[in-house]
Scaffold this active site. Structure first.
Site, PDB file in Angstrom:
ATOM      1  N   LYS A   1      -9.532   6.775 -18.912  1.00 45.04           N
ATOM      2  CA  LYS A   1      -9.957   7.422 -20.050  1.00 45.04           C
ATOM      3  C   LYS A   1      -8.700   7.169 -21.008  1.00 45.04           C
ATOM      4  O   LYS A   1      -8.383   5.856 -21.385  1.00 45.04           O
ATOM      5  CB  LYS A   1     -10.304   8.728 -19.839  1.00 45.04           C
ATOM      6  CG  LYS A   1     -11.157   8.980 -18.858  1.00 45.04           C
ATOM      7  CD  LYS A   1     -12.587   7.903 -19.312  1.00 45.04           C
ATOM      8  CE  LYS A   1     -13.591   8.038 -18.220  1.00 45.04           C
ATOM      9  NZ  LYS A   1     -13.554   8.388 -16.771  1.00 45.04           N
TER      10      LYS A   1
ATOM     11  N   ASP B   1      -7.771  19.291 -14.073  1.00 45.31           N
ATOM     12  CA  ASP B   1      -8.083  17.959 -14.685  1.00 45.31           C
ATOM     13  C   ASP B   1      -7.580  17.812 -16.094  1.00 45.31           C
ATOM     14  O   ASP B   1      -8.363  18.454 -17.299  1.00 45.31           O
ATOM     15  CB  ASP B   1      -9.410  17.541 -14.502  1.00 45.31           C
ATOM     16  CG  ASP B   1     -10.131  16.361 -14.639  1.00 45.31           C
ATOM     17  OD1 ASP B   1      -9.134  15.625 -15.510  1.00 45.31           O
ATOM     18  OD2 ASP B   1     -10.896  15.725 -14.045  1.00 45.31           O
TER      19      ASP B   1
ATOM     20  N   ARG C   1       0.596  -1.184  -0.043  1.00 32.36           N
ATOM     21  CA  ARG C   1      -0.008   0.060   0.167  1.00 32.36           C
ATOM     22  C   ARG C   1       0.749   1.223  -0.057  1.00 32.36           C
ATOM     23  O   ARG C   1       0.491   2.196  -0.641  1.00 32.36           O
ATOM     24  CB  ARG C   1      -0.957  -0.035   1.143  1.00 32.36           C
ATOM     25  CG  ARG C   1      -1.580   1.297   1.493  1.00 32.36           C
ATOM     26  CD  ARG C   1      -2.904   1.303   2.063  1.00 32.36           C
ATOM     27  NE  ARG C   1      -2.766   0.313   3.373  1.00 32.36           N
ATOM     28  CZ  ARG C   1      -1.988   0.597   4.676  1.00 32.36           C
ATOM     29  NH1 ARG C   1      -1.221   1.705   4.591  1.00 32.36           N
ATOM     30  NH2 ARG C   1      -2.177  -0.455   5.455  1.00 32.36           N
TER      31      ARG C   1
ATOM     32  N   TYR D   1     -17.025  17.300 -14.601  1.00 29.80           N
ATOM     33  CA  TYR D   1     -17.625  15.871 -14.609  1.00 29.80           C
ATOM     34  C   TYR D   1     -18.553  15.738 -13.528  1.00 29.80           C
ATOM     35  O   TYR D   1     -18.239  16.212 -12.237  1.00 29.80           O
ATOM     36  CB  TYR D   1     -16.306  14.843 -14.555  1.00 29.80           C
ATOM     37  CG  TYR D   1     -16.702  13.435 -14.124  1.00 29.80           C
ATOM     38  CD1 TYR D   1     -17.885  12.660 -15.021  1.00 29.80           C
ATOM     39  CD2 TYR D   1     -16.279  12.906 -13.074  1.00 29.80           C
ATOM     40  CE1 TYR D   1     -18.138  11.536 -14.591  1.00 29.80           C
ATOM     41  CE2 TYR D   1     -16.620  11.732 -12.623  1.00 29.80           C
ATOM     42  CZ  TYR D   1     -17.507  10.792 -13.496  1.00 29.80           C
ATOM     43  OH  TYR D   1     -18.021   9.374 -13.271  1.00 29.80           O
TER      44      TYR D   1
END
Ligand code: PLP
Length: 386
Positions: free
Chosen positions: A203, A178, A52, A104
């Protein structure tokens, strides 16, 4: 070897991993181990203790992304939303954030339904209007968040001008872009003065609609340390298989983006002359309100198109009649996707706000894939003929 002065395609292929010094493997290993041996208590053999906190495959992805965006630090997350979520966790309670108006829907949801509980307030503003932007600051403004090209209206925001205004503010807010729609191939916000770049790597960076992910890239060491701490503390990290898929996808990002841009321009020109379409929004068309800015700020105009169908068209029937375009949310894959923002990606946005900013019921958003353009235009014609 240092690849920092090499061109985009070379960095995409070599910056994070050239070849393995021990085995000679040319492609990066997928390191599945969640824990790493130590020579003595608190003396790990290498740089790793627990997956992690850090993982070798994730490190390769983070290094490659940072190199492509021109940043010193890269951090990867389990999704784009998790990347933003982590950035927002650096804010103090009662902070104020300015966000661009057609972001978004999931981004907006974090402000309206999650961080509002922490006393974080926000103002949405049309950032194509620099005067409106300059008046949106309050003494509590700690973050500016913008998307360009925006989603789904494909507005182009002047990153350098917005950064100039932001830098004049006494409280020195962080300005984050973004860059999901543009990708580092088309634009590098850090070079234009932004503090942080965010991606939904789900994306274009993933490019094949088969892996979720997110990333933050930045230059400031203090903020980077805070973000690495949170990445480990809150634990929303991508698994090594997902990191490997993204590393593999990044190696062809420049080739895919070029093909997306070429197809999108041809499709936008076709749609512009189509009798069933009343408006085409594509930054590469000269009638786009920010076409000049896009030409100056971006290396090409991207693979996303939005268009408004004529009133007499049954939007639902048209979308259901397409055979090559898939009716689906998301974007950026090699396959062409089409969607209806008002009832799909942007349904979470209150209707009054949708109408105010121009997300009308007859608007459709297209993620132009890299199929043969003739087949795409024929598919649109056959769907309209039904
Ligand atoms: C521009 C943009 N940013 C962020 C996100 C969120 O990314 P993810 O779905 O990977 O959480 C999306 C998702 O569609 C998006 O389109």
């Amino acid at each position: 070897m240092d690849f920092s002065n090499k061109k985009f395609g070379t960095k995409a292929i070599h910056a994070g991993f050239h070849h393995d010094e021990v085995t000679g493997a040319v492609m990066p290993p997928i390191c599945l181990s969640t824990t790493f041996a130590q020579r003595a208590p608190a003396q790990p053999i290498g740089n790793y203790e627990y997956a992690r906190t850090a993982n070798p495959t994730r490190d390769i992805l983070q290094t490659t992304l940072a190199a492509l965006e021109g940043g010193k630090f890269g951090l990867c997350f389990a999704s784009g939303c998790n990347a933003l979520n982590t950035l927002l966790q650096t804010l103090k309670p009662s902070s104020h954030v300015i966000i661009s108006d057609d972001v978004y829907g999931g981004t907006l949801r974090l402000f309206t339904q999650v961080f509002n509980h922490w006393g974080i307030t926000y103002t949405q503003c049309d950032m194509t209007d620099l005067k409106q932007f300059a008046t949106a600051f309050t003494p509590q403004t700690q973050l500016v968040w913008l998307e360009t090209p925006s989603n789904p209206l494909l507005k182009i925001l002047d990153i350098a001008a917005l950064c100039d205004i932001n830098q004049q503010q006494k409280q020195q807010p962080i300005l984050a872009v973004d860059n999901t729609f543009a990708t580092p191939y088309l634009q590098n916000p850090l070079h234009l003065g932004a503090d942080v770049v965010c991606h939904s790597t789900t994306k274009y960076i993933g490019g094949h609609s088969d892996v979720l992910g997110g990333a933050l890239i930045l230059n400031d060491q203090t903020l980077a340390e805070q973000l690495y701490f949170l990445q480990n503390a809150q634990g929303g990290v991508p698994g090594p298989m997902d990191c490997f898929l993204l590393i593999r996808s990044l190696k062809t990002l420049h080739v895919r983006m070029q093909a997306h841009c070429d197809n999108a321009l041809k499709l936008a020109e076709f749609l512009q002359n189509h009798p069933k379409i009343s408006k085409v929004i594509y930054p590469g068309l000269t009638n786009h309100p920010q076409h000049q800015l896009a030409a100056q700020q971006m290396r090409n105009f991207g693979g996303m198109i939005s268009c408004v169908l004529k009133e007499e068209i049954d939007v639902k029937r048209f979308l259901q009649s397409l055979q090559i375009f898939t009716l689906a949310e998301s974007l950026g894959g090699v396959e062409s996707l089409i969607e209806h923002p008002a009832t799909m990606t942007h349904a979470a946005i209150p209707e009054a706000h949708r109408q105010k900013i121009g997300i009308e019921a007859s608007l459709v958003r297209i993620s132009v894939g890299i199929e043969d353009i003739d087949d795409l235009t024929q598919d649109i014609n056959q769907a309209f003929s039904k």
